[in-house]
Scaffold this motif. Structure first.
Motif, short mmCIF file in Angstrom:
data_model
loop_
_atom_site.label_atom_id
_atom_site.label_comp_id
_atom_site.label_asym_id
_atom_site.label_seq_id
_atom_site.Cartn_x
_atom_site.Cartn_y
_atom_site.Cartn_z
N GLU A 257 0.81 -1.22 0.00
CA GLU A 257 0.00 0.00 0.00
C GLU A 257 0.85 1.27 0.00
O GLU A 257 0.33 2.36 -0.25
CB GLU A 257 -1.00 0.01 1.17
N SER A 258 2.15 1.15 0.22
CA SER A 258 3.05 2.31 0.18
C SER A 258 3.58 2.61 -1.22
O SER A 258 4.18 3.65 -1.45
CB SER A 258 4.25 2.08 1.11
N ILE A 259 3.36 1.68 -2.14
CA ILE A 259 3.88 1.84 -3.50
C ILE A 259 2.82 2.57 -4.34
O ILE A 259 1.63 2.29 -4.24
CB ILE A 259 4.23 0.46 -4.10
N LEU A 260 3.28 3.51 -5.16
CA LEU A 260 2.36 4.27 -6.00
C LEU A 260 1.59 3.36 -6.94
O LEU A 260 2.15 2.42 -7.50
CB LEU A 260 3.14 5.29 -6.83
N ASP A 261 0.30 3.66 -7.13
CA ASP A 261 -0.46 2.92 -8.13
C ASP A 261 -0.19 3.53 -9.49
O ASP A 261 0.46 4.57 -9.62
CB ASP A 261 -1.96 2.85 -7.78
N PHE A 262 -0.69 2.90 -10.54
CA PHE A 262 -0.37 3.33 -11.90
C PHE A 262 -0.89 4.73 -12.21
O PHE A 262 -0.23 5.51 -12.90
CB PHE A 262 -0.89 2.32 -12.92
N GLU A 263 -2.06 5.07 -11.71
CA GLU A 263 -2.60 6.40 -11.95
C GLU A 263 -1.75 7.47 -11.27
O GLU A 263 -1.53 8.55 -11.83
CB GLU A 263 -4.06 6.48 -11.49
N GLU A 264 -1.26 7.18 -10.07
CA GLU A 264 -0.36 8.13 -9.39
C GLU A 264 0.95 8.30 -10.15
O GLU A 264 1.47 9.41 -10.27
CB GLU A 264 -0.09 7.65 -7.96
N ILE A 265 1.46 7.20 -10.68
CA ILE A 265 2.69 7.28 -11.49
C ILE A 265 2.43 8.13 -12.74
O ILE A 265 3.26 8.97 -13.11
CB ILE A 265 3.20 5.88 -11.84
N ALA A 266 1.29 7.95 -13.38
CA ALA A 266 0.95 8.73 -14.57
C ALA A 266 0.87 10.22 -14.25
O ALA A 266 1.32 11.06 -15.03
CB ALA A 266 -0.36 8.23 -15.17
N VAL A 267 0.34 10.57 -13.08
CA VAL A 267 0.29 11.97 -12.66
C VAL A 267 1.71 12.52 -12.51
O VAL A 267 2.00 13.65 -12.92
CB VAL A 267 -0.52 12.13 -11.34
N LEU A 268 2.61 11.73 -11.92
CA LEU A 268 4.01 12.17 -11.79
C LEU A 268 4.65 12.37 -13.16
O LEU A 268 5.37 13.35 -13.39
CB LEU A 268 4.81 11.14 -11.00
N VAL A 269 4.41 11.44 -14.07
CA VAL A 269 4.96 11.58 -15.43
C VAL A 269 4.45 12.87 -16.05
O VAL A 269 5.22 13.63 -16.65
CB VAL A 269 4.62 10.35 -16.29
N ASP A 270 3.16 13.16 -15.90
CA ASP A 270 2.61 14.40 -16.45
C ASP A 270 3.28 15.63 -15.83
O ASP A 270 3.60 16.59 -16.54
CB ASP A 270 1.10 14.46 -16.21
N ALA A 271 3.50 15.59 -14.53
CA ALA A 271 4.15 16.73 -13.86
C ALA A 271 5.57 16.95 -14.40
O ALA A 271 5.96 18.07 -14.70
CB ALA A 271 4.18 16.51 -12.35
N PHE A 272 6.31 15.86 -14.55
CA PHE A 272 7.68 16.00 -15.03
C PHE A 272 7.75 16.36 -16.51
O PHE A 272 8.62 17.12 -16.92
CB PHE A 272 8.49 14.73 -14.73
#
Length: 153
Positions: free
Chosen positions: A46-61
């Motif tokens: 539960e501490s690992i980012l889910d795929f949607e959270e990772i996609a949000v990070l990719v968008d930010a970067f």
């Protein structure tokens, strides 16, 4: 021009273009230089980012100028439904290069699916082609699986 449209630069003035995302801390090998302890403490799932959270990070970067994304781990091929994440990232127009680093043990079964999902490149970390050295370093006899993964890629 707003702050998000200005590319981020390294200390030496070069633009920040690459992002590495670790999708798991788990690994199917125990290489001496990476996991030297016999009992490794894994992160709670539960501490690992889910795929949607990772996609949000990719968008930010990518909004800051990143255009190359590399998926890493642990061993990223252990992450359940990884092709779905590859599809999510590959669908972003700002991502020019999508790569993955793997130890190759599980690659033979997944190479085609990853390519179909939009993966551009794979880096296989392989320390040696000598079976005895491979076993000594990785603590498992998986050289044939790695070579099969390279062949499939």
């Amino acid at each position: 021009m707003d702050a998000l449209s200005v590319p981020v630069h390294y200390r030496l003035g070069r633009p920040l273009r690459s992002l590495r995302i670790s999708v798991t801390d788990r690994c199917n090998l125990r290489c001496q230089y990476c996991m030297p302890e016999p009992d490794y403490a894994w992160l709670p799932r539960e501490s690992i980012l889910d795929f949607e959270e990772i996609a949000v990070l990719v968008d930010a970067f990518t909004s800051l100028g990143v255009d190359r994304v590399r998926i890493t781990g642990g061993e990223p091929l252990l992450r359940r439904n990884l092709p779905r994440l590859i599809e999510l990232i590959a669908a972003r127009p700002a991502v020019r290069d999508l790569a993955l680093t793997t130890n190759g043990v599980l690659l033979a079964d997944q190479a085609s699916t990853l390519r179909s999902a939009g993966l551009h490149r794979i880096t296989v970390s392989l320390d040696t082609l000598r079976r005895d050295r491979f076993q000594a370093i990785a603590r498992f006899d998986e050289l044939d699986a790695v070579l099969a993964g390279i062949d499939a890629a």
